[in-house]
Motif scaffolding. Structure first.
Motif, PDB file in Angstrom:
ATOM      1  N   PHE A 222      37.909  29.208  35.935  1.00  0.00           N
ATOM      2  CA  PHE A 222      38.893  30.397  36.734  1.00  0.00           C
ATOM      3  C   PHE A 222      38.997  30.975  38.258  1.00  0.00           C
ATOM      4  O   PHE A 222      38.219  30.660  38.568  1.00  0.00           O
ATOM      5  N   LYS A 223      40.350  30.499  38.115  1.00  0.00           N
ATOM      6  CA  LYS A 223      40.802  30.905  40.231  1.00  0.00           C
ATOM      7  C   LYS A 223      41.340  32.176  39.229  1.00  0.00           C
ATOM      8  O   LYS A 223      40.794  33.009  41.031  1.00  0.00           O
ATOM      9  N   ASN A 224      41.705  32.474  38.838  1.00  0.00           N
ATOM     10  CA  ASN A 224      42.603  34.195  38.315  1.00  0.00           C
ATOM     11  C   ASN A 224      42.422  34.540  37.101  1.00  0.00           C
ATOM     12  O   ASN A 224      42.231  33.912  36.103  1.00  0.00           O
ATOM     13  N   LEU A 225      42.953  35.366  36.913  1.00  0.00           N
ATOM     14  CA  LEU A 225      42.770  36.265  35.270  1.00  0.00           C
ATOM     15  C   LEU A 225      44.036  35.606  35.048  1.00  0.00           C
ATOM     16  O   LEU A 225      44.441  36.431  33.422  1.00  0.00           O
ATOM     17  N   ASP A 226      44.876  35.603  34.926  1.00  0.00           N
ATOM     18  CA  ASP A 226      46.086  34.807  34.596  1.00  0.00           C
ATOM     19  C   ASP A 226      46.130  34.800  32.898  1.00  0.00           C
ATOM     20  O   ASP A 226      46.931  35.066  32.121  1.00  0.00           O
ATOM     21  N   ASP A 227      45.443  33.628  32.810  1.00  0.00           N
ATOM     22  CA  ASP A 227      45.367  33.325  30.891  1.00  0.00           C
ATOM     23  C   ASP A 227      44.149  33.928  30.417  1.00  0.00           C
ATOM     24  O   ASP A 227      43.971  33.828  29.577  1.00  0.00           O
ATOM     25  N   VAL A 228      43.752  34.922  31.152  1.00  0.00           N
ATOM     26  CA  VAL A 228      42.825  35.621  30.660  1.00  0.00           C
ATOM     27  C   VAL A 228      42.990  36.596  29.462  1.00  0.00           C
ATOM     28  O   VAL A 228      43.557  37.697  30.323  1.00  0.00           O
ATOM     29  N   HIS A 229      43.267  36.720  28.486  1.00  0.00           N
ATOM     30  CA  HIS A 229      43.622  38.561  28.033  1.00  0.00           C
ATOM     31  C   HIS A 229      42.642  38.691  26.776  1.00  0.00           C
ATOM     32  O   HIS A 229      42.037  39.571  26.373  1.00  0.00           O
ATOM     33  N   LEU A 230      42.150  39.607  28.092  1.00  0.00           N
ATOM     34  CA  LEU A 230      41.118  40.088  27.849  1.00  0.00           C
ATOM     35  C   LEU A 230      41.691  41.507  26.713  1.00  0.00           C
ATOM     36  O   LEU A 230      40.661  42.677  26.235  1.00  0.00           O
ATOM     37  N   GLU A 231      42.503  42.379  27.375  1.00  0.00           N
ATOM     38  CA  GLU A 231      42.673  43.062  25.740  1.00  0.00           C
ATOM     39  C   GLU A 231      43.863  43.067  24.448  1.00  0.00           C
ATOM     40  O   GLU A 231      42.679  43.533  23.559  1.00  0.00           O
ATOM     41  N   LYS A 232      43.574  41.518  24.831  1.00  0.00           N
ATOM     42  CA  LYS A 232      43.541  40.379  23.506  1.00  0.00           C
ATOM     43  C   LYS A 232      42.047  40.694  22.300  1.00  0.00           C
ATOM     44  O   LYS A 232      42.296  41.272  21.317  1.00  0.00           O
ATOM     45  N   LEU A 233      41.135  40.617  23.422  1.00  0.00           N
ATOM     46  CA  LEU A 233      40.212  39.917  23.189  1.00  0.00           C
ATOM     47  C   LEU A 233      39.518  41.482  22.507  1.00  0.00           C
ATOM     48  O   LEU A 233      38.775  41.828  21.478  1.00  0.00           O
TER      49      LEU A 233
END
Ligand code: ADP
Length: 795
Positions: A628-639
C-alpha cells in the motif's frame, strides 16, 4: 518399468546431453588461449546480452559452461570432467541428476549456478546441513569471485546469532547463495511475518539446486518446518490416561495395523474407557479432549519405540531421525504427541507450543521458479519425483567404471549368530589391515560393536549422533590402513572416504552393514561409501530373522518358524532353501516398508495441499497490504458494511446487546441507548453502524498525518490477518491429527480433512474482517521519540 527399457530411455537422454557437451567442448581450445582478463570480461558481457534480451540462458549455456570449466582449471586446479558437465546440463534443465558419491557434485553445481546467477535473480545451492553448506561455499568462493559474481553463505555461522535489521537482506542479495533447506525454509516463514515492506528480506526464489535431493524431499517429508508461538493450554489428562492405557490389551481393547501406523479402540476398549473415567460415552461431545488424549497415549505407547524413535536424555525426550539415526534436539512432535511420550516415560511434561507458521520442504521448493536436484540414489525415488514435481531422473555414468563388489546378503537365524559373524569378519579384515566401515541401524548397536571390538584389542572410531564436523573428520580417516569405523547410517552423507596409499592393493574399503534399512535407497547410499571414483571396494549386508525390518514389516508365518526351531543355526546356515526364504522375507519386508513410506508421504502431501493453498492466498494478501502506498483502493466502508450485515444476519440482538457490541467493537465512548432505531430493519441498523465506523476513522485520522494514517491502516489489517492466520495454521495442524485417527466408520478422512479445512478458511476470512473493523476503531495510536508510529491494538 523393465530394466532394459529403463536403460534405453536413460541412454537416449544421455545421447542428447552429449550433443550439448560437444558444443561446450568447441570453446575448450580457444578459451585455453585467452588471458585471465579476457575470460573474466565475459561475465559482464553475458549479463549485458541477457539484459538486452539478445540471448537466453539456454543459448548461453555452452559458452558459459566452457568458461566455468576453464576458470575452475585456473582457480581451483580442477577441470570439470565430461560426466560432470552432463550432470550440470541436467541441473540447468530443472531435472534430477543421479551421480555417485565422489563424482564431484560440488564442482558440477558451479556451472548451472553460474549460468542462472547471470540474470541477477539469485541462484541457490541447498544442502542438508550447515557444515556442508559452509564447506562447499568456502571451496567454491574463489571460483565465483574470479568470474565476477558475488557469493554468500545463507546464514551467519554462530549459534543463536541475532540478526541485525537489514543483515538478511544483505545476505540474500548475493548472486549465488549456499545454504540449507532448514535455514531457507525458516527465513521464508519469517519473511512472511514481516510487519512492513522494509522488514521483508527474501527475494522471489528464482533458481535452486538441492543436494541429496532424495534425502531432503523424500526422507524429510514427514517433518515440516515449524515456527512455534505461544504455549497451548496444557491438558492435565496425560498421566491418568497413560495409566489407563497400560491396562489395555491388544486385539481385545484396541487394534493396530500391521504397519504400526494406525491404532484404534475396539468396542470393548471404548467400554473400558467409559467405565474407567466414569462417563456415559467417551465419544460424546464434552469428552473430546479425553478421546484425543487416549489416542495420543495409545500412539505414544505402541507406535513409538524408545531408542528407535526417541530416547530419554537428561530427563528429556529427544527425537531420533529414523533414517539417519541423528538426534533432533529442539524438534518436537506436534499437538500433544510429544507430551504423551513424556508421560509414558514419566519425565516432566514440556510445554506444547502452538504452531505459528509451517511449511514442508516440498512446498518450499515449489516456491522456486525452477529447481533441480542431485544425489547418488535418486532413481529409486524416480516415480515419486515424477508424480510430485514432474521431474525426471537422469543417471549420469561414473567417470571411471565402478569396481566395488556388492556381495549377496549373509543370512542368519538370529541376531547373536549374526553379530558373532560380523565380529569375526572384522577381525579377519583387521588382520589384513584393510579398512572397515561397519554400519548399524541404531546407536545402541554401534556402541555394542565398538565395545566388543575394543575387547578384542581392535581400536575403532565410533560415530553416533555426533556433531557433523567431527563426523567429516572421522569419515576422512576411515580410508586409512587398518582403520575400523563403527557408525550409524548417518555416516558420511556428503563426505568422502578417500583411500590411503596401499589400501587399493588390499581391496579397498570394506563396508559391512549390520541389517537392511527401511528403504533400499538408504542401503544403496550406504554401499556407496565404498568404491568412489573407480576405487576397489566391497559391501555386504548381514541379515537375520530377528532384524528390526522383519519384526516390523515381515511375515514370519510364511517362513514356518516352528519347523525351523528344530534345526540349529549351523545347519540352517548350510541350507540354500532357508537362505533364499529369509532373503525373500527380508526383501518383502523392505518393500512393504517402502510402500508405506510412499503412502505416508502421499497423505502428508494431501494434508499439505489445503494448508499450502491457504498459505498462498494469505501471503499474497499480506504482500498486497504491504505494498500500500495510499488507501485509494482500500474500501474500508464496504468491508465494514459486510461485517455488520453478517453480524445482523446471524444474531438477533436486543438493544442492549447491540450497545454491548458497539462498545466492544467500535467505540468505548458510545452513550446512546439505540431507542430511536428500528432494530429489525437490516438497512437501518447496518447503515447506522457504518456511520459510527466512519466517525471512528475520522477520529483516528485527526491524530495522524496521511503517511501515518496509511501506515496505521496497513498495520491494523496485517495484525488482523496474522493473528487469525496463526490460529488457523494451528487449527489445521491439530485437525490433521484428529481426522487421521480412525473413528467409528467416518467418511474418507482426506476428503473430510479438506472439507473441514475449507470451512475453517471461510470462517477465518470472516474473522479477519471483523478484526480489521475492531482494530481500526479501537486502537490507540501515538508517535514515539523517534517519530515512529506506535499502535496499541485492543484485545
Ligand atoms: P560428491 O559430493 O559427488 O560425493 P565431492 O563434490 O565431495 O563429491 O567431490 C569429491 C572429490 O573429488 C573432492 O575432493 C573434489 O575436490 C574432487 N573433484 C571433483 N571434481 C574433480 C575434478 N574435475 N578434478 C579433480 N578433482 C575433482
Amino acid at each position: 518399468m523393465s530394466n532394459r527399457l529403463h536403460r534405453t530411455i536413460n541412454d537416449m537422454r544421455l545421447k542428447r546431453l552429449k550433443r550439448i557437451l560437444k558444443r561446450i567442448q568447441r570453446y575448450e581450445r580457444p578459451f585455453e588461449q585467452l588471458s585471465d582478463e579476457a575470460l573474466q570480461q565475459k561475465t559482464a558481457l553475458f549479463r549485458q546480452q541477457l539484459l538486452d534480451k539478445k540471448t537466453t540462458l539456454d543459448a548461453l549455456l555452452p559458452e558459459a559452461y566452457a568458461l566455468v570449466r576453464e576458470a575452475s582449471r585456473r582457480v581451483l586446479g580442477m577441470f570439470p570432467k565430461e560426466v560432470q558437465v552432463l550432470g550440470a546440463i541436467v541441473l540447468h534443465e530443472g531435472n534430477i541428476a543421479e551421480m555417485q558419491t565422489g563424482e564431484g557434485k560440488t564442482l558440477t553445481a558451479t556451472m548451472p549456478l553460474y549460468l542462472n546467477a547471470l540474470t541477477g535473480k539469485g541462484a541457490y545451492l541447498i544442502t542438508t546441513n550447515d557444515y556442508l553448506a559452509k564447506r562447499d561455499y568456502l571451496e567454491m568462493k574463489p571460483l565465483f569471485e574470479w568470474l565476477g559474481l558475488t557469493i554468500g553463505l545463507g546464514f551467519v555461522d554462530i549459534p543463536d546469532y541475532e540478526y541485525q535489521r537489514g543483515e538478511k537482506r544483505y545476505i540474500y542479495q548475493h548472486d549465488i547463495i549456499y545454504t540449507t533447506g532448514g535455514r531457507l525454509g525458516f527465513d521464508y516463514l519469517i519473511d512472511n511475518l514481516a510487519d512492513s515492506a522494509e522488514g521483508k528480506f527474501l527475494p522471489k526464489l528464482n533458481y535452486g539446486i538441492i543436494d541429496e535431493v532424495d534425502s531432503i524431499i523424500l526422507d524429510s517429508a514427514q517433518t515440516p518446518l515449524v515456527i512455534s508461538g505461544a504455549p497451548r493450554v496444557q491438558s492435565n489428562l496425560f498421566h491418568v490416561v497413560t495409566t489407563f492405557v497400560q491396562t489395555l490389551e491388544e486385539n481385545h481393547h484396541f487394534k493396530m495395523k500391521q504397519t504400526k501406523k494406525e491404532i484404534w479402540l475396539t468396542q470393548r476398549g471404548i467400554e473400558a474407557a467409559n467405565a474407567y473415567f466414569g462417563v456415559p460415552n467417551i465419544y460424546d461431545a464434552p469428552y473430546f479432549d479425553l478421546v484425543r488424549n487416549i489416542n495420543l497415549c495409545l500412539r505414544a505407547k505402541y507406535l513409538f519405540e524408545n531408542n528407535t524413535d526417541y530416547f530419554v536424555y537428561k530427563g528429556e525426550v529427544v527425537l531420533i531421525d529414523r533414517i539417519t539415526g541423528r538426534m533432533m534436539p529442539g524438534t518436537k512432535l506436534q499437538s500433544g504427541l510429544h507430551q504423551a511420550i513424556e508421560a509414558k516415560e514419566d519425565v516432566q511434561l514440556s510445554m506444547d507450543m502452538s504452531v505459528m507458521a509451517t511449511i514442508t520442504f516440498q512446498n518450499l521448493f515449489k516456491q522456486f521458479n525452477e529447481f533441480s536436484g542431485m544425489s547418488g540414489t535418486s532413481h529409486l525415488g524416480e516415480k515419486e519425483f515424477l508424480d510430485l514435481y514432474t521431474k525426471i531422473v537422469v543417471e549420469i555414468p561414473t567417470d571411471r567404471p565402478i569396481q566395488r563388489i556388492d556381495y549377496p546378503d549373509r543370512v542368519f537365524k538370529n541376531v547373536e549368530d549374526k553379530n558373532v559373524a560380523i565380529i569375526e569378519r572384522i577381525q579377519t579384515l583387521y588382520a589384513e589391515q584393510r579398512p572397515v566401515l561397519l554400519i548399524t541401524r541404531t546407536a545402541e548397536m554401534a556402541e555394542y560393536f565398538s565395545a566388543a571390538l575394543f575387547e578384542l584389542d581392535i581400536p575403532n572410531n565410533l560415530l553416533i549422533a555426533q556433531n557433523v564436523a567431527k563426523e567429516a573428520q572421522m569419515i576422512a580417516e576411515a580410508g586409512q590402513i587398518g582403520a575400523v569405523t563403527v557408525a550409524t547410517s548417518m555416516a558420511g552423507r556428503g563426505t568422502d572416504i578417500k583411500l590411503a596409499p596401499g589400501v587399493p592393493e588390499l581391496g579397498g574399503l570394506a563396508v559391512i552393514i549390520s541389517e537392511h534399512m527401511e528403504n533400499s535407497r538408504i542401503d544403496r547410499q550406504l554401499r556407496g561409501r565404498s568404491g568412489r571414483q573407480g576405487d576397489p571396494g566391497t559391501s555386504q549386508i548381514y541379515i537375520s530373522l530377528e532384524d528390526y525390518l522383519v519384526r516390523r514389516w515381515g511375515d514370519l508365518k510364511a517362513l514356518k518358524m516352528e519347523r525351523l526351531e528344530q534345526y540349529d543355526s549351523a545347519t540352517l546356515q548350510q541350507s540354500k532353501l532357508f537362505q533364499s526364504r529369509v532373503r525373500k522375507t527380508v526383501q518383502r519386508a523392505q518393500r512393504l516398508s517402502e510402500e508405506q513410506g510412499v503412502k505416508t508421504r502421499e497423505i502428508a502431501n494431501e494434508h499439505e495441499k489445503s494448508i499450502s493453498i491457504q498459505r498462498e492466498l494469505v501471503y499474497q494478501e499480506r504482500n498486497r497490504v504491504l505494498q500500500f502506498k495510499n488507501l485509494d483502493d482500500v474500501h474500508l466502508e464496504k468491508l465494514a458494511l459486510e461485517v455488520f450485515e453478517e453480524v445482523f444476519d446471524h444474531t438477533h440482538f436486543t438493544a442492549s446487546e447491540w450497545v454491548n457490541y458497539i462498545y466492544r467493537n467500535l467505540s468505548f465512548q458510545f452513550k446512546d441507548r439505540l431507542e430511536n432505531i428500528d432494530l429489525r430493519d437490516r438497512k437501518v441498523v447496518t447503515e447506522y453502524l457504518v456511520s459510527l465506523f466512519k466517525q471512528q476513522l475520522a477520529y483516528q485520522k485527526q491524530h495522524l498525518d496521511d503517511y501515518f494514517y496509511t501506515h496505521f491502516v496497513q498495520r491494523a489489517i496485517l495484525k488482523a490477518i496474522d493473528s487469525n492466520w496463526i490460529k488457523q495454521v494451528d487449527h489445521l495442524q491439530k485437525l490433521k491429527n484428529s481426522v487421521n485417527t480412525r473413528q467409528n466408520g467416518k467418511r474418507n478422512p482426506i476428503f473430510e480433512y479438506h472439507r473441514v479445512a475449507l470451512e475453517s478458511f471461510d470462517n477465518m476470512t470472516d474473522a479477519i474482517k471483523r478484526d480489521i473493523v475492531k482494530y481500526l476503531c479501537q486502537s490507540i495510536t501515538h508517535t514515539d521519540e523517534n517519530d515512529d508510529l506506535v499502535v496499541h491494538f485492543p484485545n
